[in-house]
Design a protein around this motif. Sequence first.
Motif, PDB file in Angstrom:
ATOM      1  N   CYS A 116       0.636  -1.148  -0.067  1.00  0.00           N
ATOM      2  CA  CYS A 116       0.023   0.053  -0.023  1.00  0.00           C
ATOM      3  C   CYS A 116       0.651   1.292  -0.226  1.00  0.00           C
ATOM      4  N   GLU A 117       2.211   1.088   0.642  1.00  0.00           N
ATOM      5  CA  GLU A 117       2.826   2.400   0.735  1.00  0.00           C
ATOM      6  C   GLU A 117       3.399   2.469  -0.795  1.00  0.00           C
ATOM      7  N   ARG A 118       3.845   1.574  -1.491  1.00  0.00           N
ATOM      8  CA  ARG A 118       4.496   1.886  -2.686  1.00  0.00           C
ATOM      9  C   ARG A 118       3.818   1.322  -3.904  1.00  0.00           C
ATOM     10  N   MET A 119       2.376   1.396  -3.787  1.00  0.00           N
ATOM     11  CA  MET A 119       1.514   0.893  -4.933  1.00  0.00           C
ATOM     12  C   MET A 119       1.473   2.085  -5.735  1.00  0.00           C
ATOM     13  N   ASP A 120       1.451   1.752  -7.175  1.00  0.00           N
ATOM     14  CA  ASP A 120       1.275   2.863  -8.079  1.00  0.00           C
ATOM     15  C   ASP A 120      -0.135   2.478  -8.809  1.00  0.00           C
ATOM     16  N   GLN A 121      -0.489   3.384  -9.529  1.00  0.00           N
ATOM     17  CA  GLN A 121      -1.865   3.237 -10.355  1.00  0.00           C
ATOM     18  C   GLN A 121      -2.004   2.066 -10.930  1.00  0.00           C
ATOM     19  N   GLY A 122      -1.007   1.680 -11.932  1.00  0.00           N
ATOM     20  CA  GLY A 122      -0.923   0.477 -12.443  1.00  0.00           C
ATOM     21  C   GLY A 122      -1.146  -0.690 -11.683  1.00  0.00           C
ATOM     22  N   GLY A 123      -0.496  -0.830 -10.430  1.00  0.00           N
ATOM     23  CA  GLY A 123      -0.620  -2.054  -9.796  1.00  0.00           C
ATOM     24  C   GLY A 123      -1.983  -1.872  -8.992  1.00  0.00           C
ATOM     25  N   LEU A 124      -2.681  -0.805  -8.763  1.00  0.00           N
ATOM     26  CA  LEU A 124      -4.068  -0.756  -8.177  1.00  0.00           C
ATOM     27  C   LEU A 124      -4.987  -1.212  -9.435  1.00  0.00           C
ATOM     28  N   ALA A 125      -5.010  -0.894 -10.547  1.00  0.00           N
ATOM     29  CA  ALA A 125      -5.692  -1.356 -11.473  1.00  0.00           C
ATOM     30  C   ALA A 125      -5.678  -2.783 -11.719  1.00  0.00           C
ATOM     31  N   GLU A 126      -4.438  -3.754 -11.508  1.00  0.00           N
ATOM     32  CA  GLU A 126      -4.340  -4.783 -11.631  1.00  0.00           C
ATOM     33  C   GLU A 126      -4.868  -5.682 -10.505  1.00  0.00           C
ATOM     34  N   ILE A 160      -0.190  -8.523  -4.637  1.00  0.00           N
ATOM     35  CA  ILE A 160       0.338  -7.655  -3.404  1.00  0.00           C
ATOM     36  C   ILE A 160       1.605  -7.981  -3.184  1.00  0.00           C
ATOM     37  N   ALA A 161       1.929  -9.319  -2.975  1.00  0.00           N
ATOM     38  CA  ALA A 161       3.246  -9.672  -2.587  1.00  0.00           C
ATOM     39  C   ALA A 161       4.286  -8.945  -3.618  1.00  0.00           C
ATOM     40  N   ARG A 162       3.906  -9.017  -4.935  1.00  0.00           N
ATOM     41  CA  ARG A 162       5.009  -8.532  -5.820  1.00  0.00           C
ATOM     42  C   ARG A 162       5.035  -6.740  -5.635  1.00  0.00           C
ATOM     43  N   GLN A 163       3.906  -6.181  -5.225  1.00  0.00           N
ATOM     44  CA  GLN A 163       4.100  -4.831  -5.246  1.00  0.00           C
ATOM     45  C   GLN A 163       4.682  -4.171  -4.072  1.00  0.00           C
ATOM     46  N   THR A 164       4.819  -5.074  -3.093  1.00  0.00           N
ATOM     47  CA  THR A 164       5.857  -4.789  -2.124  1.00  0.00           C
ATOM     48  C   THR A 164       7.211  -4.241  -2.535  1.00  0.00           C
ATOM     49  N   GLY A 165       7.653  -4.640  -3.577  1.00  0.00           N
ATOM     50  CA  GLY A 165       9.028  -4.302  -4.244  1.00  0.00           C
ATOM     51  C   GLY A 165      10.109  -4.993  -3.361  1.00  0.00           C
ATOM     52  N   ASP A 206     -10.597  -1.925  -0.947  1.00  0.00           N
ATOM     53  CA  ASP A 206     -11.134  -0.532  -0.655  1.00  0.00           C
ATOM     54  C   ASP A 206     -10.012   0.059   0.032  1.00  0.00           C
ATOM     55  N   ALA A 207      -9.618  -0.522   1.097  1.00  0.00           N
ATOM     56  CA  ALA A 207      -8.564  -0.169   2.059  1.00  0.00           C
ATOM     57  C   ALA A 207      -7.189   0.381   1.288  1.00  0.00           C
ATOM     58  N   PHE A 208      -6.741  -0.597   0.190  1.00  0.00           N
ATOM     59  CA  PHE A 208      -5.828   0.110  -0.777  1.00  0.00           C
ATOM     60  C   PHE A 208      -6.074   1.187  -1.375  1.00  0.00           C
ATOM     61  N   SER A 209      -7.387   1.517  -1.712  1.00  0.00           N
ATOM     62  CA  SER A 209      -7.760   2.730  -2.526  1.00  0.00           C
ATOM     63  C   SER A 209      -7.609   3.939  -1.785  1.00  0.00           C
ATOM     64  N   THR A 210      -7.709   3.775  -0.347  1.00  0.00           N
ATOM     65  CA  THR A 210      -7.425   4.896   0.581  1.00  0.00           C
ATOM     66  C   THR A 210      -6.186   5.452   0.794  1.00  0.00           C
TER      67      THR A 210
END
Lengths: 238, 238
Positions: A116-126, A160-165, A206-210
Amino acid sequence: MQNALDSTDAVPPARRSGRAVSRQVLADHVYTELLTSLMDGRLAPGSVVSIDGTARDLDVSPTPVREALARLEHTGMVRRVALKGYRVAPVFTQEDFAELMEARLAIEPVNARLACERMDQGGLAELKQAVEDLKSAPRGPAFAEFKEYLEADERFHQLIARQTGNQFMEAAYSALGGQIQRFRLFGGVGITDAESAIAEHQAVLDAFSTGDPGKAEAAMAAHIQQVRSRAIAAAPES
Amino acid sequence: MQNALDSTDAVPPARRSGRAVSRQVLADHVYTELLTSLMDGRLAPGSVVSIDGTARDLDVSPTPVREALARLEHTGMVRRVALKGYRVAPVFTQEDFAELMEARLAIEPVNARLACERMDQGGLAELKQAVEDLKSAPRGPAFAEFKEYLEADERFHQLIARQTGNQFMEAAYSALGGQIQRFRLFGGVGITDAESAIAEHQAVLDAFSTGDPGKAEAAMAAHIQQVRSRAIAAAPES
DNA sequence: GCCGAGGCAGCCCTATAGGATTTACACATG
DNA sequence: CATGTGTAAATCCTATAGGGCTGCCTCGGC
């Protein structure tokens, strides 16, 4: 009994004549083939995986099969006994399940926070797409009818695991991911909890979206705890 | 350059004459041999690990070497490029180090809490022994003089992972453990922080002795954070 | 002196062969 | 009928051979 591997016309063009089109090695092909067979349930837990046998079924020599199985062993999907051969890891006991959920609770909420800290728009869309696929996937009794559902579920957590970077957190989850998928298949409980599960995934999304990492962490923890509760409640036997 | 593998008189008795005394397969032997070579630093990061070469050095055929390397790849110790061969994973960057520490902070404190809840007297004694070994180990500049120190350090953390009684948490730590050990060797900072590190390990042990899982978790988290701080402070170059 | 072509060695990858061991089954014996 | 034994098949494990590719070195030409 893993003759269901499509050995007859998957790779045959080329190869006999020297050079295969595929730039990946044969061992990789055998690896993914065995992995999907494990995930599909074609290879039941406890059944033996003969080296020579799968080599014949896939129409390759035992050497690549041996290399593929060596990698699979390190994931816990298959077990090896020296001089005895490989066999699919046995069925999940209740203790195994409890340990698996304990491990998920330790890792996945952290993953959610970091992602959630590092998520970008593309990741959120996926992520959003995965939840949509989860909702629209058929949920029949036969395996072919909820295969997509399981796939979307797994994809959601894997994203989510991948988006942790963080390569190590991703590796830690991947090590668990296979076992989680195996449990989804052979855990006894089917997908009777789809309604609740979809709602929880939506809550995590939803939590990610916030954009609040704390909320994402809490939502994921709640999801896993509820998965555990439902599985225990629906436990087939003691 | 991995000719330092003691190939000349390690296994030669028997084997040529049919049956080796060792009940384990050759691939296992090659695996541990390569692993210790990686941990010892005899195989530097980035150097290539030739399949045929190691087969010659260890006086075995390439097949067991291939199987051992396939397992090693799944631990992240070596990387494979299809049709190009294996090479030792490259040196740690600062980003890698940050990710590794983030992962340790996510996993090891949880391990400490779980282990403290379930630790028995025998486990506590083993842990105590590891700290004693850490204190008494020589700490010279040459590698042979602090090998025992690193070994005791690794054993301490590994014991805690095992005492969780959770196979998945243990597996998750093992996946990290190798990288941690690799970092201890090639991280740039030697063991200049032995005094502080020993004190922190002692603190973790004391927390375990009280039997309070919360204290154990906090002590472990503090230890890892301080390891991170010291390594960042002593970072050789940007 | 510089550059490109040819050859050569090394390596990865797969296939095949053979030795050793385990397992299953048939058969004989108490 | 139960049990031990011997044979045969299947399997694992290792070694060896050969094909194809890459990289390096040498040598001839410009």
